[in-house]
Each structure stands twice: as structure tokens, then as C-alpha cells.
Design a protein around this motif. Structure first.
Motif, PDB file in Angstrom:
ATOM      1  N   HIS A 186      24.785 -55.504 -63.209  1.00 25.06           N
ATOM      2  CA  HIS A 186      24.815 -56.609 -64.155  1.00 25.06           C
ATOM      3  C   HIS A 186      24.450 -57.890 -63.404  1.00 25.06           C
ATOM      4  N   THR A 187      24.305 -58.987 -64.128  1.00 28.16           N
ATOM      5  CA  THR A 187      24.023 -60.286 -63.524  1.00 28.16           C
ATOM      6  C   THR A 187      24.934 -61.334 -64.141  1.00 28.16           C
ATOM      7  N   HIS A 188      24.983 -62.498 -63.495  1.00 25.29           N
ATOM      8  CA  HIS A 188      25.749 -63.629 -64.005  1.00 25.29           C
ATOM      9  C   HIS A 188      24.871 -64.870 -63.980  1.00 25.29           C
ATOM     10  N   ALA A 189      25.116 -65.771 -64.898  1.00 29.00           N
ATOM     11  CA  ALA A 189      24.348 -67.016 -64.948  1.00 29.00           C
ATOM     12  C   ALA A 189      24.833 -68.026 -63.917  1.00 29.00           C
ATOM     13  N   GLU A 190      25.954 -67.740 -63.266  1.00 32.56           N
ATOM     14  CA  GLU A 190      26.501 -68.657 -62.282  1.00 32.56           C
ATOM     15  C   GLU A 190      26.699 -67.948 -60.936  1.00 32.56           C
ATOM     16  N   PRO A 191      26.638 -68.676 -59.822  1.00 31.67           N
ATOM     17  CA  PRO A 191      26.941 -68.064 -58.520  1.00 31.67           C
ATOM     18  C   PRO A 191      28.401 -67.617 -58.485  1.00 31.67           C
ATOM     19  N   GLU A 192      28.659 -66.559 -57.730  1.00 30.35           N
ATOM     20  CA  GLU A 192      30.020 -66.040 -57.622  1.00 30.35           C
ATOM     21  C   GLU A 192      30.373 -65.752 -56.170  1.00 30.35           C
ATOM     22  N   ALA A 219      23.313 -66.739 -58.574  1.00 30.53           N
ATOM     23  CA  ALA A 219      23.113 -66.525 -60.013  1.00 30.53           C
ATOM     24  C   ALA A 219      21.913 -65.621 -60.255  1.00 30.53           C
ATOM     25  N   HIS A 220      22.031 -64.775 -61.274  1.00 27.47           N
ATOM     26  CA  HIS A 220      20.943 -63.931 -61.777  1.00 27.47           C
ATOM     27  C   HIS A 220      20.536 -62.819 -60.800  1.00 27.47           C
ATOM     28  N   VAL A 221      21.353 -62.525 -59.797  1.00 30.09           N
ATOM     29  CA  VAL A 221      21.060 -61.430 -58.872  1.00 30.09           C
ATOM     30  C   VAL A 221      21.744 -60.161 -59.382  1.00 30.09           C
TER      31      VAL A 221
END
Length: 258
Positions: free
Chosen positions: A36-42, A72-74
């Protein structure tokens, strides 16, 4: 990791969107997240759990005391290999001061660990919070070049062995014993370990042991105790192997960790 107890700092004054306390394994079942991906860095870190994170470029092994920065988006997937605690911090993609564009490993120093624990429990209105946030973010730095990289094998037969050794690095069993558990021959396992990790079984296990030792030493565990806990009967043998792998003596990690 299953996350809960979310705390939200004031968005106007903080680059941190949310901090979550994580616990793994519910009813004896491992927690597995599909890609999955996220729109924000984590920033994901472990306190007592052992976690693997798979990205397009490689597998990452996170034993207790390590973390990983995911831009983000990785795309990434994850699985908990040993039950325990950890956490996740989501950053505002606009305000985030960390500009890393690739997945990066992070060692969680004792000071960083304490700041993360504080942030998980602190009231958003605590006047000390902005200073704590600022220092926390400054302490999220890439693992040093000498950090011990562990390549996780993809073959399921090897995974069974690898995950047992991650849970207990002191396990003394050789491939002849593991072959029954993996339902494969010693010759096949030997070939696969070299092909998938670039190391022999003994070399791979040594890296697992030394990486576990680094974490123990960094929290103040004496050298002799650390040696026994990661599978070395003689402290002198442990010191020799440790120095060969890291280029430093175990005492260096006892005295230089912040």
C-alpha cells in the motif's frame, strides 16, 4: 502493526500529523499488511517487536530499537515477525523537514526512544512539546554506514529458519537440524542461502547475532552478558567476531550511544 491511541498535535504548529502506539499479534495471529502507499511520509519504529518491511527495492528487517522512514507515495508491505510494541508517526508532507526521497533505515537511540515515548503520552497542549518535537526530528538520522544490514531471504523454506533465528539469535542449531523443519535438504538450503542473501548460513546468522548484540550494548547490557545472550559461550570469541563484522570493539557501542 495494529495502531491505536492516536494523539494529534496542533496542525498549525507541528509537522507531525499523528503519533500512534502499536501492538502486534492479536489472538496469536501475526499482523500482515499488504502492499500500500500513504500520501504522507511515515516513520515506523519498534520497541520490542521484530518487523519486516518490503519495498520495491529490498526487504528491511527492523529488530527492537530500529525504525524506518517511508517517504510519501512509496509502495510498501509489512509483517510482524516477533510480537511486541512499536509505533508510527505520520508527517505533514508540506511541513515535514525531512526531505528523504528513498526508504531509509534509522537506529532508535536511547534519547530518541525516550522522546518517542514522551510524545505518545504527552498532552498536545504541553508547553514542552514543541521543543521535544524539534529535537525528536533532529534525532531521526540514517543508520551509520557501519550498521549491520540483514537481507531477508524470500524463499519460504529459508524464511522459516530466518524468522526463528531473529526471534532467538542464540539458537545453536545448524542447517542439518533445520533441514527437517524446512522440509528440504542441507545441500538445497546451503545453495539457497548463498543465492538469496549473498552469504552462507553461518555468515548470515553471525550478522543477525552481531546486530542483536549492537542493540543490547546500546542499552547498557555488559559485553559478557551480551555475548551469552546472542549465542557465544566465550566472551573473547564474541569480541573477535564483533570486531571483524563491525570494525570496532563491543565497548565502542557501550560508550558512544547518546
Amino acid at each position: 502493526m495494529r495502531m491505536g491511541d492516536i494523539q494529534y498535535p496542533e496542525p498549525a504548529s507541528s509537522p507531525i500529523l499523528a503519533i500512534e502506539r502499536g501492538s502486534s499479534y492479536e489472538n496469536g495471529q501475526p499482523d500482515i499488511r499488504e502492499a500500500h502507499t500513504h500520501a504522507e511520509p511515515e516513520f515506523l519504529w519498534t520497541t520490542t517487536a521484530t518487523v519486516t518491511v518490503r519495498t520495491e527495492s529490498r526487504d528491511w528487517l527492523l529488530p527492537p530499537g530500529y525504525g524506518i522512514w517511508i517517504p510519501a507515495h512509496v509502495p510498501h508491505a509489512g509483517a510482524v515477525r516477533h510480537p511486541g510494541q512499536g509505533g508510527l508517526m505520520a508527517m505533514d508532507p508540506v511541513q515535514c523537514p525531512i526531505a528523504w526521497t528513498s526508504v531509509t533505515g534509522v537506529r532508535v537511540s536511547p534519547l530518541l526512544r525516550e522522546l518517542l515515548a514522551y510524545m505518545l503520552d504527552a498532552d498536545p497542549a504541553d508547553p514542552a512539546r514543541p521543543a521535544a518535537e524539534s529535537l525528536l526530528i533532529r534525532l531521526i538520522t540514517p543508520c551509520p554506514a557501519h550498521d549491520i544490514a540483514i537481507v531477508m531471504p524470500a524463499d519460504q523454506r529459508l524464511r522459516v529458519i530466518a524468522e526463528r533465528l531473529l526471534t532467538d539469535p542464540s539458537d545453536q542449531r545448524e542447517l542439518a537440524h533445520w533441514s527437517n523443519l524446512a522440509h528440504s535438504s542441507v545441500r538445497t538450503l546451503t545453495r539457497l542461502f548463498r543465492a538469496e542473501t549473498g552469504l552462507s548460513f553461518a555468515e548470515w546468522r553471525t550478522r543477525v547475532r552481531i546486530r542483536a548484540a549492537v542493540q543490547k550494548l546500546s542499552t547498557g547490557t555488559p559485553v559478557g552478558v551480551t555475548a551469552r545472550q546472542v549465542g557465544y559461550r566465550k566472551t573473547s570469541a564474541f569480541i573477535a567476531v564483533f570486531q571483524r563484522v563491525t570494525g570496532q570493539t563491543p565497548g565502542t557501542y557501550l560508550t558512544t550511544e547518546p
